[in-house]
Design an enzyme around this catalytic site. Structure first.
Site, PDB file in Angstrom:
ATOM      1  N   CYS A 125       0.846  -1.190   0.000  1.00  0.00           N
ATOM      2  CA  CYS A 125       0.000   0.000   0.000  1.00  0.00           C
ATOM      3  C   CYS A 125       0.890   1.252   0.000  1.00  0.00           C
ATOM      4  O   CYS A 125       1.776   1.360  -0.839  1.00  0.00           O
ATOM      5  CB  CYS A 125      -0.963  -0.052   1.184  1.00  0.00           C
ATOM      6  SG  CYS A 125      -2.318   1.145   1.084  1.00  0.00           S
ATOM      7  N   ASP A 183      -7.933  -3.587  -7.894  1.00  0.00           N
ATOM      8  CA  ASP A 183      -7.581  -2.598  -6.868  1.00  0.00           C
ATOM      9  C   ASP A 183      -8.066  -1.218  -7.298  1.00  0.00           C
ATOM     10  O   ASP A 183      -7.517  -0.632  -8.231  1.00  0.00           O
ATOM     11  CB  ASP A 183      -6.064  -2.594  -6.666  1.00  0.00           C
ATOM     12  CG  ASP A 183      -5.615  -1.626  -5.577  1.00  0.00           C
ATOM     13  OD1 ASP A 183      -6.447  -0.858  -5.061  1.00  0.00           O
ATOM     14  OD2 ASP A 183      -4.412  -1.634  -5.252  1.00  0.00           O
ATOM     15  N   HIS A 214      -7.082  -4.826  -3.581  1.00  0.00           N
ATOM     16  CA  HIS A 214      -6.131  -4.115  -2.735  1.00  0.00           C
ATOM     17  C   HIS A 214      -5.982  -4.875  -1.416  1.00  0.00           C
ATOM     18  O   HIS A 214      -6.932  -5.447  -0.892  1.00  0.00           O
ATOM     19  CB  HIS A 214      -6.639  -2.696  -2.473  1.00  0.00           C
ATOM     20  CG  HIS A 214      -5.639  -1.816  -1.798  1.00  0.00           C
ATOM     21  ND1 HIS A 214      -4.529  -1.319  -2.463  1.00  0.00           N
ATOM     22  CD2 HIS A 214      -5.550  -1.354  -0.532  1.00  0.00           C
ATOM     23  CE1 HIS A 214      -3.824  -0.575  -1.632  1.00  0.00           C
ATOM     24  NE2 HIS A 214      -4.417  -0.584  -0.452  1.00  0.00           N
TER      25      HIS A 214
END
Length: 244
Positions: A125, A183, A214
């Site tokens: 991330c 994502d 994600h």
């Protein structure tokens, strides 16, 4: 390989940074990996990821990426309040501060008797972005960046001319990018923008898109893909064993 865990407060340009250290129990000198977390800092899933990598024969350093903005030991929950606080911290800390944190981690690793001097970076991330960003540091030899946010948008605070996207050509390390096609944080248009810039930059990179959402590495929640996560750990270990 059996591992051990400890904590250290590393001095940075913006104050002490609590850092977890995961490393082999056996004596010797090992390559180091700076592991950058999500916005939630050192959660249980991040700790388990770091332990998995340490078990492959690496010293893994996990810093509190927002140490200036929170009390020592702050771990945000995987809920709306934690997400809101983490995103607030993300928009409050400049990339220049992250750069100085990386340099402090590099200096720390270089001074330890259990590290042999070669250093890589890995993250998920925003941590994927910070691993990519760390590759601007000449001491970083390889980076493994999982669903790195905010590279394509150039929205993190930075001085003019110092955004991560526009500085891509300055990277000398080998960089691996892993993206989830499902994502929403890095949509197809954003991925295409990064890929085209990578081709133009001429840096040494590897590109992989997978059918995943994600945070598919996070072993809590409905988005976790255990089989895919295992493959990613194997790929990351192979990169660092070769490059470091």
């Amino acid at each position: 390989m059996l591992i051990q865990q400890s904590f250290v407060d590393i001095e940075t340009a913006s104050g002490p940074m609590r850092t977890a250290i995961y490393r082999p129990q056996q004596s010797g000198r090992f390559p180091a990996i700076i592991f950058y977390s999500e916005i939630f800092q050192l959660t249980a899933p991040i700790a388990r990821s770091a332990a998995i990598m340490a078990g492959q024969g690496f010293v893994v350093l996990v810093p509190e990426i927002f140490h200036e903005l929170n009390p020592v030991g702050t771990v945000l929950a995987y809920d709306d309040a934690g997400k809101d606080k983490g995103n607030q911290d993300k928009w409050s800390k400049s990339l220049e501060q992250h750069d100085s944190d990386t340099q402090a981690l590099v200096d720390f690793a270089a001074s330890q008797p259990f590290c042999h001097g070669n250093i890589g970076a890995m993250g998920v991330c925003i941590g994927g972005h910070l691993a990519y960003r760390a590759a601007l540091n000449p001491a970083i030899k390889a980076a493994f960046c999982l669903y790195a946010t905010d590279i394509h948008s150039d929205t993190l605070p930075a001085q003019p001319g110092n955004q991560s996207f526009e500085r891509m050509a300055d990277i000398q390390a080998e960089v691996h990018f892993i993206w989830g096609r499902q994502d929403p944080h890095v949509p197809a248009q954003g991925r295409l923008k990064i890929y085209q810039q990578l081709l133009a930059s001429g840096i040494n990179f590897h590109w992989q898109e997978v059918n995943a959402q994600h945070a598919f590495m996070r072993d809590e929640g409905e988005r976790y893909d255990p089989a895919l996560a295992l493959t990613m750990y194997q790929q990351a270990a192979a990169l660092f064993q070769r490059a470091l």
